[in-house]
Design an enzyme around this catalytic site. Structure first.
Site, short mmCIF file in Angstrom:
data_model
loop_
_atom_site.label_atom_id
_atom_site.label_comp_id
_atom_site.label_asym_id
_atom_site.label_seq_id
_atom_site.Cartn_x
_atom_site.Cartn_y
_atom_site.Cartn_z
N GLY A 106 31.76 40.76 25.95
CA GLY A 106 31.43 39.89 27.34
C GLY A 106 30.21 39.09 26.89
O GLY A 106 29.59 39.18 25.99
N GLY A 108 27.01 38.09 27.26
CA GLY A 108 25.52 39.13 27.44
C GLY A 108 24.49 38.18 27.67
O GLY A 108 23.59 38.54 28.14
N ARG A 109 24.58 37.06 27.06
CA ARG A 109 23.57 35.82 27.07
C ARG A 109 24.04 34.63 27.33
O ARG A 109 23.21 33.51 27.04
CB ARG A 109 22.51 36.11 26.01
N LYS A 128 23.13 29.36 27.19
CA LYS A 128 22.98 30.53 26.28
C LYS A 128 21.59 30.77 26.21
O LYS A 128 20.65 29.87 25.79
CB LYS A 128 23.29 30.08 24.85
N ASP A 140 18.40 41.30 26.93
CA ASP A 140 17.77 40.80 28.18
C ASP A 140 18.24 39.54 28.78
O ASP A 140 17.94 38.91 29.49
CB ASP A 140 16.23 40.45 28.10
N GLY A 141 19.50 39.11 27.96
CA GLY A 141 20.19 37.93 28.26
C GLY A 141 19.50 36.65 27.82
O GLY A 141 19.90 35.50 28.08
N ARG A 198 25.52 24.70 25.82
CA ARG A 198 26.69 24.17 25.12
C ARG A 198 27.86 23.86 25.94
O ARG A 198 28.02 24.19 27.02
CB ARG A 198 27.34 25.63 24.46
N ARG A 205 38.18 33.28 23.83
CA ARG A 205 38.04 33.49 22.44
C ARG A 205 39.34 34.64 22.27
O ARG A 205 39.71 35.06 23.22
CB ARG A 205 36.76 34.18 21.97
N ASP A 275 35.37 38.18 18.67
CA ASP A 275 34.90 37.54 19.77
C ASP A 275 34.03 36.25 19.49
O ASP A 275 33.69 35.75 20.31
CB ASP A 275 34.08 38.67 20.45
#
Length: 537
Positions: A106, A108-109, A128, A140-141, A198, A205, A275
């Protein structure tokens, strides 16, 4: 025309992903397994002092934003301000990482702010490094400045090279520190934080489809496939079993085109997990990437991959095929047969061959290989294979070598020295292309190329233009990115902006910027950030 004055609060968003797919019912943001959902709603975590470091006006035009960045835009694209109409989320997906199934991964950041439809094209705006999500696992993202600069510059560099890619709109520093262990050696340190926005029509994906398939959630899998086809491949028609197969084949073709373009410019992705593979055939997730300096098909820029070299330069076409097989496996329950999936894989291999040969024809300045017997000793395939052996014979800069080929004389009276002279700058070895064995093989190959060019009897000016259009003068070498990072960490973003401007015209020689087209200096051979990189952000 650019949108020169925009009321940000009046921008319209059409958030198809969150509208058409099932949401995670849990509203709280904590790490967990998410079942039966395509995404989780999550807001960006505000940062201390957002400052706009770089802004890509071409991308701003795509999405209907101002040509110039501003403090107001920095607030939005740092995640401190969510505009009306935005519906932020993090996507749920899985993936195969380094050949092994990793289950739920998933975003995550990464947090998608929303989707803009501008001039008939849908664009997803994704931050991002904007903070933790339910998929952050132990992270920590956040993202650090060095990786954010690399992603921002490379996204735009690849686009201007003609390689299918996601884009980058903005680079914002956060004013906050992020703790990172760059080499996973126990020496974590605080680094300046940053966020990249982005931009792509979609960030779907292979892993988005793999996860529900692995869990046996065929209802979610079907909804994802139907959404992808309806929203991003409408030309295929309404979703059906037949269309599912046609869609897979189209994903295969786009993937082949992307990989052929990577190989043309000497780009190594470095972490081709499923991914990180876009269903739109876009280069996705710029982590430990690199460009070939001295030509080596076995080179990987990823320190995590140093042992097996799974994602090495020369293996990228095979890995893309492997990833497509995993994608096909995920789709199989919806089709009930392998026939269409096998046809899609054949479309990948056929497209890759055609595209690769076309790229080499352009790089060598020859007409093409249509109708040739690849087994014939004078065929284009034989010429290419001989060239690859020559390039690997001694440390040769791929970018400089191919660019210099346009200056090699092709007349039958050309002397050995005249043939070799344009290529001198491409060699890293002290022999400088004059070693006996390498010299003999290089000269033999150059004379074979010259003979073929003479047989084709094309226009020399057109040939030179063709070669310059396929062989870039400038690529984002890792050491150049590292120099920009070093300066930016000291508060000077000038080199980021100069590189961005240079890389907008990678096929055109730019007076005053000769240093950006030079081979990797010796000091950069083993310096951190200038050759191999870790997956650390």
């Amino acid at each position: 025309m650019y949108a020169r004055a925009v009321n940000l609060d009046a921008l319209e968003f059409d958030n198809s992903f969150v509208r058409d797919l099932p949401a995670d019912p849990e509203p709280k943001n904590f790490r967990r397994k998410v079942l039966g959902a395509g995404f989780s709603r999550v807001a960006p975590t505000p940062v201390g002092k957002p400052t706009l470091l770089a802004w890509a006006p071409e991308v701003a035009e795509l999405v209907g934003l101002p040509e110039q960045g501003s403090a107001e835009l920095a607030e939005v694209f740092a995640g401190n301000r969510v505009l009306p109409g935005m519906d932020p989320f993090a996507a749920c997906y899985g993936g195969h990482q380094f050949g092994n199934w990793a289950e739920q991964l998933g975003d995550g950041r990464a947090i998608t702010l929303g989707e803009r439809v501008h001039r008939g094209q849908r664009w997803e705006l994704q931050l991002k490094g904007a903070g933790p999500t339910p998929y952050s696992r132990m992270g920590d993202g956040r993202a650090v400045l060095r990786s954010s600069i690399r992603e921002f510059l490379c996204s735009e560099a690849m686009h201007h090279l003609g390689v299918p890619t996601t884009r980058a709109l903005s680079l914002v520093t956060t004013g906050d520190s992020v703790i990172r262990d760059m080499f996973y050696d126990g020496r974590a340190r605080p680094e300046p934080g940053a966020i990249v926005c982005r931009v792509a029509p979609s960030f779907l994906r292979f892993g988005n489809f793999e996860l529900p398939a692995a869990r046996g959630d065929l209802g979610l899998l079907r909804r994802l496939v139907d959404y992808a086809i309806t929203t991003h491949f409408p030309e295929l028609g309404p979703p059906s079993i037949e269309v599912y197969g046609e869609w897979f084949a189209e994903v295969c073709r786009r993937t082949a085109v992307m990989v052929a373009q990577w190989m043309r410019v000497g780009f190594v992705h470095g972490v081709m997990n499923t991914d990180n593979m876009s269903i739109l055939g876009l280069t996705l997730d710029y982590g430990p990437y690199g460009w070939i300096d001295d030509f080596d098909p076995d080179w990987t820029p990823n320190t995590t991959d140093a042992g097996t070299r799974r994602y090495r330069f020369g293996n990228q076409p095979k890995i893309a095929a492997w990833n497509l097989v995993k994608f096909a496996t995920a789709l199989h329950p919806l089709l009930g047969s392998t026939v269409a999936l096998e046809a899609g894989m054949q479309a990948y291999h056929d497209t890759l061959e055609v595209e690769s040969l076309g790229c080499f024809a352009g790089k060598l300045g020859i007409a093409g290989f249509t109708g040739e017997d690849p087994e014939h000793p004078d065929s284009g395939v034989a010429l290419i294979n001989a060239l690859l052996r020559v390039l690997a014979k001694q440390p040769t800069d791929m970018t400089i070598f191919f660019r210099a080929l346009a200056d090699v004389p092709v007349g039958d009276a050309a002397s050995d020295e005249a043939l070799l002279e344009p290529l001198r700058a491409a060699y890293y070895s002290t022999e400088n292309g004059t070693g006996t064995e390498a010299r003999t093989q290089t000269l033999a190959w150059l004379r074979s190329l010259a003979a073929r060019v003479r047989r084709e009897a094309g226009d020399p000016g057109q040939r030179r233009a063709q070669m310059h259009a396929h062989n870039p003068k400038y690529v984002l070498r890792n050491y150049l990115a590292q120099l920009a990072i070093d300066a930016a960490e000291q508060g000077d973003p000038t080199l980021i902006l100069e590189l961005l401007d240079t890389l907008r015209r990678p096929y055109t020689a730019q007076p005053g910027r000769e240093r950006f087209g030079e081979p990797r200096p010796e000091w950069a051979r083993d310096r951190a950030g200038c050759s191999m990189l870790s997956c650390s952000s």
